[in-house]
Write a protein that holds these residues in place. Sequence first.
Motif, PDB file in Angstrom:
ATOM      1  N   PRO B  24     -10.059   1.060  -1.678  1.00 42.57           N
ATOM      2  CA  PRO B  24      -9.558   0.453  -2.989  1.00 42.57           C
ATOM      3  C   PRO B  24      -8.312  -0.505  -2.806  1.00 42.57           C
ATOM      4  O   PRO B  24      -7.683  -0.456  -2.034  1.00 42.57           O
ATOM      5  CB  PRO B  24      -9.179   1.728  -3.600  1.00 42.57           C
ATOM      6  N   ASP B  25      -8.813  -1.680  -3.774  1.00 45.92           N
ATOM      7  CA  ASP B  25      -7.678  -2.399  -3.603  1.00 45.92           C
ATOM      8  C   ASP B  25      -6.334  -2.058  -4.291  1.00 45.92           C
ATOM      9  O   ASP B  25      -6.660  -1.197  -5.443  1.00 45.92           O
ATOM     10  CB  ASP B  25      -8.227  -3.902  -4.350  1.00 45.92           C
ATOM     11  N   PHE B  26      -5.264  -2.541  -4.206  1.00 46.40           N
ATOM     12  CA  PHE B  26      -4.004  -2.130  -4.711  1.00 46.40           C
ATOM     13  C   PHE B  26      -3.100  -3.279  -4.849  1.00 46.40           C
ATOM     14  O   PHE B  26      -3.308  -4.169  -4.034  1.00 46.40           O
ATOM     15  CB  PHE B  26      -3.611  -1.123  -4.292  1.00 46.40           C
ATOM     16  N   THR B  27      -2.171  -3.334  -5.611  1.00 40.97           N
ATOM     17  CA  THR B  27      -1.102  -4.233  -5.615  1.00 40.97           C
ATOM     18  C   THR B  27       0.238  -3.661  -5.652  1.00 40.97           C
ATOM     19  O   THR B  27       0.405  -2.899  -6.829  1.00 40.97           O
ATOM     20  CB  THR B  27      -0.914  -5.425  -6.669  1.00 40.97           C
ATOM     21  N   LEU B  28       0.984  -3.554  -4.876  1.00 36.49           N
ATOM     22  CA  LEU B  28       2.304  -2.761  -4.746  1.00 36.49           C
ATOM     23  C   LEU B  28       3.544  -3.616  -4.275  1.00 36.49           C
ATOM     24  O   LEU B  28       3.325  -4.747  -3.824  1.00 36.49           O
ATOM     25  CB  LEU B  28       2.553  -1.754  -3.708  1.00 36.49           C
ATOM     26  N   PRO B  29       4.735  -3.265  -4.836  1.00 38.42           N
ATOM     27  CA  PRO B  29       6.173  -4.243  -4.610  1.00 38.42           C
ATOM     28  C   PRO B  29       6.139  -3.900  -2.993  1.00 38.42           C
ATOM     29  O   PRO B  29       6.113  -2.958  -2.537  1.00 38.42           O
ATOM     30  CB  PRO B  29       7.055  -3.716  -5.480  1.00 38.42           C
ATOM     31  N   ALA B  30       6.402  -5.154  -2.204  1.00 40.57           N
ATOM     32  CA  ALA B  30       6.918  -5.245  -0.940  1.00 40.57           C
ATOM     33  C   ALA B  30       8.383  -5.455  -0.981  1.00 40.57           C
ATOM     34  O   ALA B  30       9.040  -4.997   0.109  1.00 40.57           O
ATOM     35  CB  ALA B  30       6.184  -6.073  -0.209  1.00 40.57           C
ATOM     36  N   THR B  31       9.103  -6.097  -1.711  1.00 36.41           N
ATOM     37  CA  THR B  31      10.384  -6.308  -1.818  1.00 36.41           C
ATOM     38  C   THR B  31      10.672  -6.362  -3.433  1.00 36.41           C
ATOM     39  O   THR B  31       9.860  -6.153  -4.262  1.00 36.41           O
ATOM     40  CB  THR B  31      10.693  -7.613  -1.484  1.00 36.41           C
ATOM     41  N   PRO B  32      11.868  -6.357  -3.781  1.00 33.00           N
ATOM     42  CA  PRO B  32      12.340  -6.236  -5.373  1.00 33.00           C
ATOM     43  C   PRO B  32      11.454  -7.532  -6.218  1.00 33.00           C
ATOM     44  O   PRO B  32      11.364  -7.184  -7.057  1.00 33.00           O
ATOM     45  CB  PRO B  32      13.509  -6.444  -5.114  1.00 33.00           C
ATOM     46  N   ASP B  33      11.179  -8.532  -5.524  1.00 37.15           N
ATOM     47  CA  ASP B  33      10.583  -9.418  -6.062  1.00 37.15           C
ATOM     48  C   ASP B  33       9.324  -9.975  -5.604  1.00 37.15           C
ATOM     49  O   ASP B  33       8.882 -11.302  -5.753  1.00 37.15           O
ATOM     50  CB  ASP B  33      11.514 -10.664  -6.559  1.00 37.15           C
ATOM     51  N   ALA B 106       6.135   0.295  -2.035  1.00 38.90           N
ATOM     52  CA  ALA B 106       6.626   1.171  -2.805  1.00 38.90           C
ATOM     53  C   ALA B 106       5.607   1.515  -3.716  1.00 38.90           C
ATOM     54  O   ALA B 106       5.370   1.039  -4.644  1.00 38.90           O
ATOM     55  CB  ALA B 106       7.786   0.643  -3.652  1.00 38.90           C
ATOM     56  N   ASP B 107       5.312   2.718  -3.543  1.00 40.09           N
ATOM     57  CA  ASP B 107       4.260   3.633  -4.331  1.00 40.09           C
ATOM     58  C   ASP B 107       4.825   4.278  -5.103  1.00 40.09           C
ATOM     59  O   ASP B 107       4.568   5.610  -5.305  1.00 40.09           O
ATOM     60  CB  ASP B 107       3.385   4.229  -3.166  1.00 40.09           C
ATOM     61  N   PHE B 108       5.463   3.546  -6.009  1.00 44.41           N
ATOM     62  CA  PHE B 108       6.693   4.448  -6.924  1.00 44.41           C
ATOM     63  C   PHE B 108       6.316   4.529  -8.308  1.00 44.41           C
ATOM     64  O   PHE B 108       6.770   5.373  -8.781  1.00 44.41           O
ATOM     65  CB  PHE B 108       7.999   3.583  -6.544  1.00 44.41           C
ATOM     66  N   GLN B 109       5.652   3.393  -8.771  1.00 46.60           N
ATOM     67  CA  GLN B 109       5.539   3.573 -10.226  1.00 46.60           C
ATOM     68  C   GLN B 109       3.961   2.898 -10.565  1.00 46.60           C
ATOM     69  O   GLN B 109       3.766   1.790 -10.326  1.00 46.60           O
ATOM     70  CB  GLN B 109       6.561   2.822 -10.952  1.00 46.60           C
ATOM     71  N   PRO B 110       3.231   3.699 -11.093  1.00 51.15           N
ATOM     72  CA  PRO B 110       3.414   5.221 -11.268  1.00 51.15           C
ATOM     73  C   PRO B 110       3.254   5.832 -10.170  1.00 51.15           C
ATOM     74  O   PRO B 110       2.534   5.602  -9.129  1.00 51.15           O
ATOM     75  CB  PRO B 110       1.864   5.520 -12.084  1.00 51.15           C
TER      76      PRO B 110
END
Lengths: 179, 178
Positions: B24-33, B106-110
Amino acid sequence: MSRLTPAVGPSDHVQGPANAPVTLVEYGDYECPYCGETYPVLKEVQRLMGDKLRFVFRNFPLSQMHPHAVRAAELAEAAAAAGRFWEAHDLLYEHQDALGNFSLMDYGARLGLDAAALEAAFAGRYDAKIEADFSGGVRSGVNGTPSLFINGQRYDGPRDVESLVTVLEAVASAAHAAS
Amino acid sequence: MSSLQPNLPVTEPETALAAGVRAPDFTLPATPDQQLSLSDLSGQPVILAFYPADWSPVCGDQMALYNQILPEFHRYGAQLVGISTDGVWCHAAFAQDRKLHFPLLADFQPKGEVARRYGVYRDHEGTSARALFVIDGTGVIRWSHVSPVGLNPGADGILDALDAFATPHAEPASGALS
Protein backbone atom coordinates in the motif's frame (compact mmCIF):
# COMPACT_ATOMS: atom_id res chain seq x y z
CA MET A 1 16.30 -19.37 12.35
CA SER A 2 19.53 -17.39 12.32
CA ARG A 3 22.51 -19.68 11.94
CA LEU A 4 26.20 -19.05 11.84
CA THR A 5 27.09 -19.08 8.16
CA PRO A 6 30.87 -19.06 8.07
CA ALA A 7 31.88 -22.14 10.06
CA VAL A 8 34.69 -21.78 12.58
CA GLY A 9 37.91 -22.02 10.59
CA PRO A 10 41.64 -21.38 10.62
CA SER A 11 41.26 -17.60 10.40
CA ASP A 12 39.29 -17.52 13.66
CA HIS A 13 40.58 -16.61 17.11
CA VAL A 14 39.93 -19.68 19.22
CA GLN A 15 40.32 -20.69 22.87
CA GLY A 16 39.65 -24.24 24.02
CA PRO A 17 39.92 -27.63 22.35
CA ALA A 18 38.97 -28.08 18.69
CA ASN A 19 36.98 -31.20 19.62
CA ALA A 20 35.01 -29.56 22.44
CA PRO A 21 31.33 -30.56 22.33
CA VAL A 22 30.21 -26.92 22.47
CA THR A 23 31.46 -23.93 20.52
CA LEU A 24 30.47 -20.45 21.62
CA VAL A 25 31.08 -17.74 19.05
CA GLU A 26 30.91 -14.11 20.13
CA TYR A 27 30.52 -11.27 17.64
CA GLY A 28 31.83 -8.31 19.58
CA ASP A 29 32.88 -4.68 19.49
CA TYR A 30 35.68 -3.57 21.83
CA GLU A 31 33.96 -0.27 22.58
CA CYS A 32 30.47 -1.68 23.16
CA PRO A 33 29.57 -1.42 26.87
CA TYR A 34 27.37 -4.52 26.68
CA CYS A 35 30.32 -6.51 25.34
CA GLY A 36 32.32 -5.07 28.23
CA GLU A 37 29.69 -6.29 30.69
CA THR A 38 29.70 -9.71 29.06
CA TYR A 39 33.49 -10.03 29.04
CA PRO A 40 33.92 -11.17 32.69
CA VAL A 41 30.79 -13.32 32.38
CA LEU A 42 32.27 -15.24 29.46
CA LYS A 43 35.58 -15.61 31.29
CA GLU A 44 33.74 -17.24 34.18
CA VAL A 45 31.68 -19.38 31.81
CA GLN A 46 34.90 -20.57 30.16
CA ARG A 47 36.39 -21.40 33.54
CA LEU A 48 33.34 -23.38 34.62
CA MET A 49 32.97 -25.22 31.31
CA GLY A 50 36.65 -26.08 31.00
CA ASP A 51 37.53 -28.38 28.12
CA LYS A 52 33.89 -28.81 27.18
CA LEU A 53 33.88 -25.35 25.62
CA ARG A 54 35.59 -23.84 22.59
CA PHE A 55 35.29 -20.04 22.50
CA VAL A 56 35.65 -17.97 19.34
CA PHE A 57 35.76 -14.19 18.99
CA ARG A 58 34.81 -12.42 15.76
CA ASN A 59 34.86 -8.70 15.02
CA PHE A 60 31.65 -6.75 14.73
CA PRO A 61 32.68 -3.12 15.19
CA LEU A 62 29.72 -0.72 15.18
CA SER A 63 31.87 2.13 13.94
CA GLN A 64 28.95 4.53 13.45
CA MET A 65 28.31 4.39 17.18
CA HIS A 66 31.80 3.67 18.49
CA PRO A 67 34.59 5.78 16.98
CA HIS A 68 37.43 3.70 18.45
CA ALA A 69 35.99 0.27 17.69
CA VAL A 70 37.68 -0.31 14.35
CA ARG A 71 41.14 0.80 15.50
CA ALA A 72 40.81 -1.37 18.59
CA ALA A 73 39.97 -4.32 16.32
CA GLU A 74 42.95 -3.45 14.11
CA LEU A 75 45.21 -3.52 17.16
CA ALA A 76 43.85 -6.92 18.23
CA GLU A 77 44.41 -8.32 14.75
CA ALA A 78 47.98 -6.99 14.75
CA ALA A 79 48.48 -8.75 18.08
CA ALA A 80 47.02 -11.91 16.56
CA ALA A 81 49.68 -11.79 13.84
CA ALA A 82 52.22 -11.82 16.67
CA GLY A 83 50.43 -14.71 18.39
CA ARG A 84 49.04 -12.52 21.16
CA PHE A 85 45.40 -12.02 20.18
CA TRP A 86 43.82 -13.03 23.47
CA GLU A 87 46.12 -10.82 25.51
CA ALA A 88 45.07 -7.91 23.32
CA HIS A 89 41.39 -8.90 23.48
CA ASP A 90 41.53 -9.00 27.30
CA LEU A 91 43.53 -5.79 27.57
CA LEU A 92 41.01 -3.93 25.40
CA TYR A 93 37.99 -5.18 27.35
CA GLU A 94 39.68 -4.39 30.64
CA HIS A 95 40.38 -0.82 29.48
CA GLN A 96 37.22 0.07 27.59
CA ASP A 97 37.33 3.55 29.06
CA ALA A 98 40.65 4.28 27.33
CA LEU A 99 40.61 3.32 23.67
CA GLY A 100 41.96 6.52 22.13
CA ASN A 101 44.98 6.52 19.84
CA PHE A 102 47.55 7.11 22.58
CA SER A 103 46.10 4.33 24.68
CA LEU A 104 46.04 1.91 21.75
CA MET A 105 49.69 2.72 20.96
CA ASP A 106 50.50 2.06 24.60
CA TYR A 107 48.70 -1.30 24.57
CA GLY A 108 50.53 -2.16 21.36
CA ALA A 109 53.85 -1.47 23.05
CA ARG A 110 52.82 -3.53 26.09
CA LEU A 111 52.01 -6.39 23.75
CA GLY A 112 55.45 -6.11 22.21
CA LEU A 113 54.24 -4.87 18.84
CA ASP A 114 56.66 -2.56 17.10
CA ALA A 115 55.68 0.81 15.69
CA ALA A 116 55.76 -0.38 12.08
CA ALA A 117 53.37 -3.27 12.82
CA LEU A 118 50.96 -0.91 14.56
CA GLU A 119 51.18 1.63 11.77
CA ALA A 120 50.41 -1.04 9.17
CA ALA A 121 47.46 -2.28 11.25
CA PHE A 122 46.02 1.21 11.61
CA ALA A 123 46.58 1.79 7.89
CA GLY A 124 44.27 -1.14 7.18
CA ARG A 125 46.42 -4.26 6.88
CA TYR A 126 43.78 -6.38 8.64
CA ASP A 127 40.67 -4.54 7.46
CA ALA A 128 39.71 -7.28 5.00
CA LYS A 129 39.61 -9.77 7.90
CA ILE A 130 37.55 -7.37 10.03
CA GLU A 131 35.18 -6.75 7.09
CA ALA A 132 34.85 -10.48 6.50
CA ASP A 133 33.98 -11.08 10.14
CA PHE A 134 31.40 -8.30 10.03
CA SER A 135 29.87 -9.41 6.75
CA GLY A 136 29.67 -13.04 7.85
CA GLY A 137 28.04 -11.85 11.06
CA VAL A 138 25.38 -9.89 9.22
CA ARG A 139 24.60 -12.96 7.09
CA SER A 140 24.45 -15.12 10.20
CA GLY A 141 21.86 -12.89 11.84
CA VAL A 142 24.01 -10.88 14.23
CA ASN A 143 21.50 -8.47 15.74
CA GLY A 144 23.68 -6.26 17.88
CA THR A 145 26.71 -6.63 20.08
CA PRO A 146 27.48 -8.90 21.68
CA SER A 147 25.79 -11.61 19.60
CA LEU A 148 26.40 -15.16 20.75
CA PHE A 149 26.09 -18.36 18.71
CA ILE A 150 26.06 -21.75 20.42
CA ASN A 151 27.02 -24.57 18.08
CA GLY A 152 26.04 -22.35 15.19
CA GLN A 153 22.67 -21.19 16.47
CA ARG A 154 22.05 -17.64 17.64
CA TYR A 155 21.41 -17.42 21.36
CA ASP A 156 18.96 -14.69 22.37
CA GLY A 157 18.57 -15.59 26.03
CA PRO A 158 19.91 -13.92 29.15
CA ARG A 159 23.67 -13.37 29.35
CA ASP A 160 24.43 -14.19 32.97
CA VAL A 161 26.84 -16.94 34.04
CA GLU A 162 24.17 -19.30 35.35
CA SER A 163 21.90 -19.05 32.29
CA LEU A 164 24.78 -19.47 29.88
CA VAL A 165 26.32 -22.43 31.69
CA THR A 166 22.90 -24.11 31.89
CA VAL A 167 22.38 -23.78 28.14
CA LEU A 168 25.96 -24.74 27.27
CA GLU A 169 25.85 -27.81 29.53
CA ALA A 170 22.57 -28.89 27.95
CA VAL A 171 24.01 -28.51 24.46
CA ALA A 172 27.17 -30.36 25.53
CA SER A 173 25.14 -33.26 26.95
CA ALA A 174 23.00 -33.44 23.82
CA ALA A 175 26.11 -33.42 21.63
CA HIS A 176 27.65 -36.13 23.80
CA ALA A 177 24.49 -38.26 23.65
CA ALA A 178 24.33 -37.89 19.86
CA SER A 179 27.95 -38.89 19.31
CA MET B 1 10.79 -22.76 18.75
CA SER B 2 14.26 -23.86 19.67
CA SER B 3 15.42 -24.72 23.15
CA LEU B 4 18.00 -21.95 22.88
CA GLN B 5 15.38 -19.24 22.65
CA PRO B 6 13.95 -17.52 25.71
CA ASN B 7 10.21 -17.36 26.26
CA LEU B 8 9.25 -14.35 24.22
CA PRO B 9 5.75 -13.00 23.75
CA VAL B 10 3.99 -14.41 20.74
CA THR B 11 3.20 -11.83 18.09
CA GLU B 12 0.53 -11.96 15.46
CA PRO B 13 2.36 -12.45 12.16
CA GLU B 14 -0.72 -13.80 10.41
CA THR B 15 -2.07 -10.27 10.14
CA ALA B 16 0.96 -8.82 8.36
CA LEU B 17 0.72 -8.35 4.59
CA ALA B 18 2.47 -11.26 2.92
CA ALA B 19 4.71 -11.77 -0.10
CA GLY B 20 2.97 -11.25 -3.43
CA VAL B 21 0.71 -8.44 -2.21
CA ARG B 22 1.08 -4.93 -3.63
CA ALA B 23 2.55 -2.67 -0.95
CA PRO B 24 0.00 0.00 0.00
CA ASP B 25 1.28 3.45 -0.91
CA PHE B 26 1.52 6.03 1.86
CA THR B 27 2.88 9.47 2.56
CA LEU B 28 4.39 10.28 5.94
CA PRO B 29 6.54 13.06 7.38
CA ALA B 30 10.28 12.29 7.23
CA THR B 31 11.26 15.59 8.88
CA PRO B 32 9.26 18.48 10.31
CA ASP B 33 8.97 19.95 6.80
CA GLN B 34 9.40 17.02 4.40
CA GLN B 35 7.08 14.21 3.38
CA LEU B 36 8.11 10.90 1.85
CA SER B 37 5.83 8.65 -0.20
CA LEU B 38 6.51 5.00 -0.89
CA SER B 39 5.82 5.76 -4.56
CA ASP B 40 8.75 8.24 -4.54
CA LEU B 41 11.00 5.21 -4.18
CA SER B 42 9.50 3.08 -6.96
CA GLY B 43 11.93 1.49 -9.39
CA GLN B 44 14.23 0.30 -6.63
CA PRO B 45 13.91 -2.20 -3.81
CA VAL B 46 12.61 -0.73 -0.55
CA ILE B 47 13.05 -2.12 2.95
CA LEU B 48 10.32 -0.98 5.34
CA ALA B 49 11.37 -1.52 8.93
CA PHE B 50 8.49 -0.96 11.36
CA TYR B 51 9.73 -0.77 14.94
CA PRO B 52 7.97 -0.04 18.22
CA ALA B 53 9.77 3.06 19.42
CA ASP B 54 12.82 5.31 19.21
CA TRP B 55 15.40 5.24 22.02
CA SER B 56 15.80 1.55 22.49
CA PRO B 57 18.47 1.57 25.21
CA VAL B 58 20.90 -1.03 23.89
CA CYS B 59 23.70 -1.35 21.35
CA GLY B 60 21.59 -4.08 19.86
CA ASP B 61 19.24 -1.37 18.69
CA GLN B 62 17.82 -2.44 15.36
CA MET B 63 18.02 0.95 13.63
CA ALA B 64 21.64 1.50 14.72
CA LEU B 65 22.50 -1.95 13.37
CA TYR B 66 20.82 -1.26 10.03
CA ASN B 67 22.61 2.09 9.87
CA GLN B 68 25.89 0.20 10.07
CA ILE B 69 24.76 -2.28 7.40
CA LEU B 70 23.42 0.46 5.09
CA PRO B 71 26.28 0.06 2.56
CA GLU B 72 25.32 -3.60 2.18
CA PHE B 73 21.68 -2.65 1.44
CA HIS B 74 22.86 -0.01 -1.03
CA ARG B 75 24.80 -2.66 -2.96
CA TYR B 76 21.38 -3.98 -3.96
CA GLY B 77 20.19 -0.47 -4.79
CA ALA B 78 17.77 -0.85 -1.88
CA GLN B 79 16.47 2.06 0.16
CA LEU B 80 15.86 1.56 3.87
CA VAL B 81 13.05 3.38 5.62
CA GLY B 82 12.31 3.14 9.35
CA ILE B 83 8.73 3.69 10.57
CA SER B 84 7.39 4.08 14.09
CA THR B 85 4.56 5.93 15.78
CA ASP B 86 6.97 8.45 17.27
CA GLY B 87 6.59 12.06 16.15
CA VAL B 88 8.94 13.94 13.82
CA TRP B 89 10.85 15.78 16.55
CA CYS B 90 11.46 12.58 18.45
CA HIS B 91 12.72 10.95 15.23
CA ALA B 92 14.93 13.96 14.51
CA ALA B 93 16.58 13.77 17.93
CA PHE B 94 16.96 9.99 17.73
CA ALA B 95 18.42 10.09 14.21
CA GLN B 96 20.88 12.80 15.21
CA ASP B 97 21.95 10.98 18.36
CA ARG B 98 22.49 7.67 16.56
CA LYS B 99 23.89 9.32 13.41
CA LEU B 100 21.35 7.53 11.24
CA HIS B 101 21.76 7.95 7.49
CA PHE B 102 18.30 6.85 6.38
CA PRO B 103 14.84 8.34 6.84
CA LEU B 104 12.64 7.65 9.87
CA LEU B 105 8.98 8.21 9.09
CA ALA B 106 6.47 9.38 11.69
CA ASP B 107 3.34 7.19 11.62
CA PHE B 108 1.96 9.57 14.18
CA GLN B 109 -1.20 11.20 12.84
CA PRO B 110 -3.53 9.43 12.46
CA LYS B 111 -1.57 7.28 14.83
CA GLY B 112 -0.35 4.00 13.39
CA GLU B 113 -2.43 4.34 10.23
CA VAL B 114 0.30 2.96 7.95
CA ALA B 115 1.15 0.16 10.40
CA ARG B 116 -2.55 -0.78 10.38
CA ARG B 117 -2.60 -0.93 6.60
CA TYR B 118 0.38 -3.27 6.65
CA GLY B 119 -1.29 -5.37 9.35
CA VAL B 120 1.32 -4.73 12.00
CA TYR B 121 -0.30 -2.27 14.43
CA ARG B 122 -0.47 -3.31 18.07
CA ASP B 123 -3.59 -1.64 19.31
CA HIS B 124 -3.07 -2.27 23.00
CA GLU B 125 0.44 -0.80 23.05
CA GLY B 126 -0.24 1.98 20.55
CA THR B 127 2.86 1.08 18.58
CA SER B 128 3.67 -1.00 15.54
CA ALA B 129 5.06 -4.49 15.79
CA ARG B 130 8.69 -5.10 14.92
CA ALA B 131 8.07 -5.96 11.28
CA LEU B 132 10.05 -6.01 8.05
CA PHE B 133 8.81 -5.73 4.47
CA VAL B 134 11.05 -6.05 1.43
CA ILE B 135 9.37 -4.49 -1.60
CA ASP B 136 10.61 -4.83 -5.18
CA GLY B 137 10.98 -2.05 -7.73
CA THR B 138 7.43 -2.60 -9.01
CA GLY B 139 5.92 -2.10 -5.56
CA VAL B 140 5.16 -5.74 -4.74
CA ILE B 141 6.02 -7.15 -1.30
CA ARG B 142 8.55 -9.95 -1.80
CA TRP B 143 9.10 -10.87 1.85
CA SER B 144 7.67 -9.92 5.20
CA HIS B 145 8.53 -10.89 8.71
CA VAL B 146 7.22 -10.05 12.19
CA SER B 147 9.61 -10.51 15.12
CA PRO B 148 8.82 -10.77 18.79
CA VAL B 149 8.79 -7.14 19.95
CA GLY B 150 11.77 -7.61 22.25
CA LEU B 151 13.91 -9.36 19.66
CA ASN B 152 15.95 -7.52 17.07
CA PRO B 153 15.62 -9.64 13.90
CA GLY B 154 19.03 -8.72 12.48
CA ALA B 155 19.50 -8.28 8.74
CA ASP B 156 20.04 -11.79 7.38
CA GLY B 157 16.39 -12.22 6.38
CA ILE B 158 16.39 -8.91 4.50
CA LEU B 159 19.55 -9.80 2.59
CA ASP B 160 18.25 -13.28 1.73
CA ALA B 161 15.04 -11.67 0.42
CA LEU B 162 16.99 -9.16 -1.68
CA ASP B 163 19.14 -11.99 -3.05
CA ALA B 164 16.02 -13.60 -4.47
CA PHE B 165 15.30 -10.77 -6.91
CA ALA B 166 18.06 -8.15 -6.90
CA THR B 167 21.69 -8.40 -7.94
CA PRO B 168 24.25 -6.78 -5.68
CA HIS B 169 27.12 -4.73 -7.03
CA ALA B 170 30.30 -6.76 -7.03
CA GLU B 171 32.44 -4.84 -4.58
CA PRO B 172 32.06 -5.89 -0.97
CA ALA B 173 30.93 -3.08 1.28
CA SER B 174 29.61 -4.70 4.38
CA GLY B 175 29.85 -1.49 6.35
CA ALA B 176 32.13 -2.49 9.20
CA LEU B 177 34.66 0.20 8.40
CA SER B 178 32.33 2.89 7.13
